[in-house]
Scaffold this active site. Sequence first.
Site, mmCIF file in Angstrom:
data_model
loop_
_atom_site.group_PDB
_atom_site.id
_atom_site.type_symbol
_atom_site.label_atom_id
_atom_site.label_comp_id
_atom_site.label_asym_id
_atom_site.label_seq_id
_atom_site.Cartn_x
_atom_site.Cartn_y
_atom_site.Cartn_z
ATOM 1 N N ASN A 1 -3.715 5.246 17.184
ATOM 2 C CA ASN A 1 -4.738 5.195 18.230
ATOM 3 C C ASN A 1 -5.249 6.575 18.603
ATOM 4 O O ASN A 1 -6.384 6.727 19.059
ATOM 5 C CB ASN A 1 -4.189 4.459 19.451
ATOM 6 C CG ASN A 1 -4.235 2.953 19.257
ATOM 7 O OD1 ASN A 1 -4.379 2.464 18.141
ATOM 8 N ND2 ASN A 1 -4.117 2.213 20.336
ATOM 9 N N GLU A 2 -4.407 7.599 18.423
ATOM 10 C CA GLU A 2 -4.878 8.965 18.659
ATOM 11 C C GLU A 2 -5.995 9.322 17.673
ATOM 12 O O GLU A 2 -7.014 9.925 18.049
ATOM 13 C CB GLU A 2 -3.718 9.953 18.532
ATOM 14 C CG GLU A 2 -2.676 9.872 19.646
ATOM 15 C CD GLU A 2 -1.723 8.696 19.498
ATOM 16 O OE1 GLU A 2 -0.976 8.428 20.448
ATOM 17 O OE2 GLU A 2 -1.733 8.045 18.433
ATOM 18 N N SER B 1 0.654 6.440 2.963
ATOM 19 C CA SER B 1 1.312 7.404 3.853
ATOM 20 C C SER B 1 2.549 8.015 3.212
ATOM 21 O O SER B 1 3.228 7.378 2.405
ATOM 22 C CB SER B 1 1.713 6.726 5.164
ATOM 23 O OG SER B 1 0.577 6.300 5.885
ATOM 24 N N GLU C 1 -10.382 -3.598 6.018
ATOM 25 C CA GLU C 1 -9.722 -4.400 7.046
ATOM 26 C C GLU C 1 -10.542 -4.451 8.329
ATOM 27 O O GLU C 1 -10.097 -5.002 9.328
ATOM 28 C CB GLU C 1 -8.336 -3.851 7.360
ATOM 29 C CG GLU C 1 -8.326 -2.453 7.972
ATOM 30 C CD GLU C 1 -6.919 -1.943 8.226
ATOM 31 O OE1 GLU C 1 -5.957 -2.654 7.878
ATOM 32 O OE2 GLU C 1 -6.787 -0.838 8.769
ATOM 33 N N GLN D 1 0.845 -1.197 0.000
ATOM 34 C CA GLN D 1 0.000 0.000 0.000
ATOM 35 C C GLN D 1 0.880 1.247 0.000
ATOM 36 O O GLN D 1 1.743 1.398 0.855
ATOM 37 C CB GLN D 1 -0.889 -0.021 1.242
ATOM 38 C CG GLN D 1 -2.030 0.956 1.216
ATOM 39 C CD GLN D 1 -3.031 0.645 2.312
ATOM 40 O OE1 GLN D 1 -3.767 -0.333 2.229
ATOM 41 N NE2 GLN D 1 -3.045 1.462 3.349
ATOM 42 N N GLY D 2 0.663 2.128 -0.957
ATOM 43 C CA GLY D 2 1.406 3.377 -1.048
ATOM 44 C C GLY D 2 0.508 4.550 -0.700
ATOM 45 O O GLY D 2 0.101 5.312 -1.586
ATOM 46 N N SER E 1 4.260 -1.563 4.094
ATOM 47 C CA SER E 1 4.595 -2.892 4.602
ATOM 48 C C SER E 1 4.694 -3.905 3.465
ATOM 49 O O SER E 1 3.811 -3.979 2.611
ATOM 50 C CB SER E 1 3.537 -3.348 5.611
ATOM 51 O OG SER E 1 3.468 -2.474 6.704
#
Length: 399
Positions: free
Chosen positions: A378-379, A129, A244, A126-127, A161
């Site tokens: 998580n933020e 970020s 997901e 996945q591209g 990843s």
Amino acid sequence: MLELDELAGFRRTVREWAEAHVPTGWEAKYENASEAEFLEFQRWWLRELREGGYAVPHWAAEDGGGGYTLAEQVVIFEELARAKAPGMRAFFVAFNHTYGTLREGGTPEQQARFLPAILDGQTWCQGFSEPGAGSDLASLRTRAVLDGDHYVVNGQKIWSSGATRADMCLLLTRTDPAAPKRKGITFLLLDMKTPGVEVRPIKQATGNSEFCELFLTDVRIPVENRVGEENQGWRIAQATLSSERGPTILELAERLRKAVDLLVDLATETPLGSGRAIDDPVVREAIAEYDTKVHILRLLCRKVVTDLIAKGGAGPEASIVKLYYSELLQSIMRFGVEIAGPGTHRFATKSQVVGWESGAWMLDYLDSWGWTIGGGTNEIQRTVVGERVLGLPREPSAT
């Protein structure tokens, strides 16, 4: 809730298949596997799952899935995890993100081209970020300029990843810099062998280099590899990210139960005073609490999957699961380090085949921090829960 109690016969069939086909001792055999050995093993297990009809139970039958009901999908994921089957780490993006993307906005030609290839072992990364656009994904700056029947792409991605082993990449690009940031994004499918694509692995604290940077220099991507219309990629990306949050989250809950089992084994084997750690009431109470929290997680996951039936998609409540799961995982791994003591503070390379539940407690603990970041920090998840679940007002600066 899902009527899983009515599927006892189906569960028994899946369990028997898993007991007969999950290879014994595969974790130890592949503990120090190379990248090539890892991928070969993953593709072998994919073939086994395909023959059994359990490779992609969440896919539609016409796409190569088994045509299972949602409840049956849950049973399959639960039973494979219960049997400690190998996780499909090399295909997680392909099975979930790519499939969700192509189902949402892919053309029939794209679906016919890529879905069978995935089932034959094609890998994806996945591209999304970028160094300056991680949590604020819509601020991405990788530029794509239309040149005839190709887009010419220049830019940089990070945290991709599995990019070193990926055949294809889900790529977000900016095609209209003047438009509002969510309006000028285009979704492309990138062949990783295209000239101008450079992958640089990022070595992690665990010793692995699964995360990668992508550098794109005058990369030419055919227009036929565009998903959806130009400048409409943000909508497609939301389908990618929500994919997901489906039935596969049940597998995470079951694998976390495996981590509690490993914790029990560790406490049983570790001396403490004149006895064992498992004999200490504080240790026993903590393990019992973790076991209870894993059961709660399973109920939360089933609630989210049940909502898929009612709403046709996972709602913002899935962010609660992500928060609960990642922080519970981290706490379990930290407690494992405390029980194991100085002996777990060793330097080694964590096996990417076995996954985070490898039993190498310090490495598993370090790896657990990634779960609080990946898939939306998580933020960010707390913001989603506050605004979309609790209905709290947004800060003025966030509007």
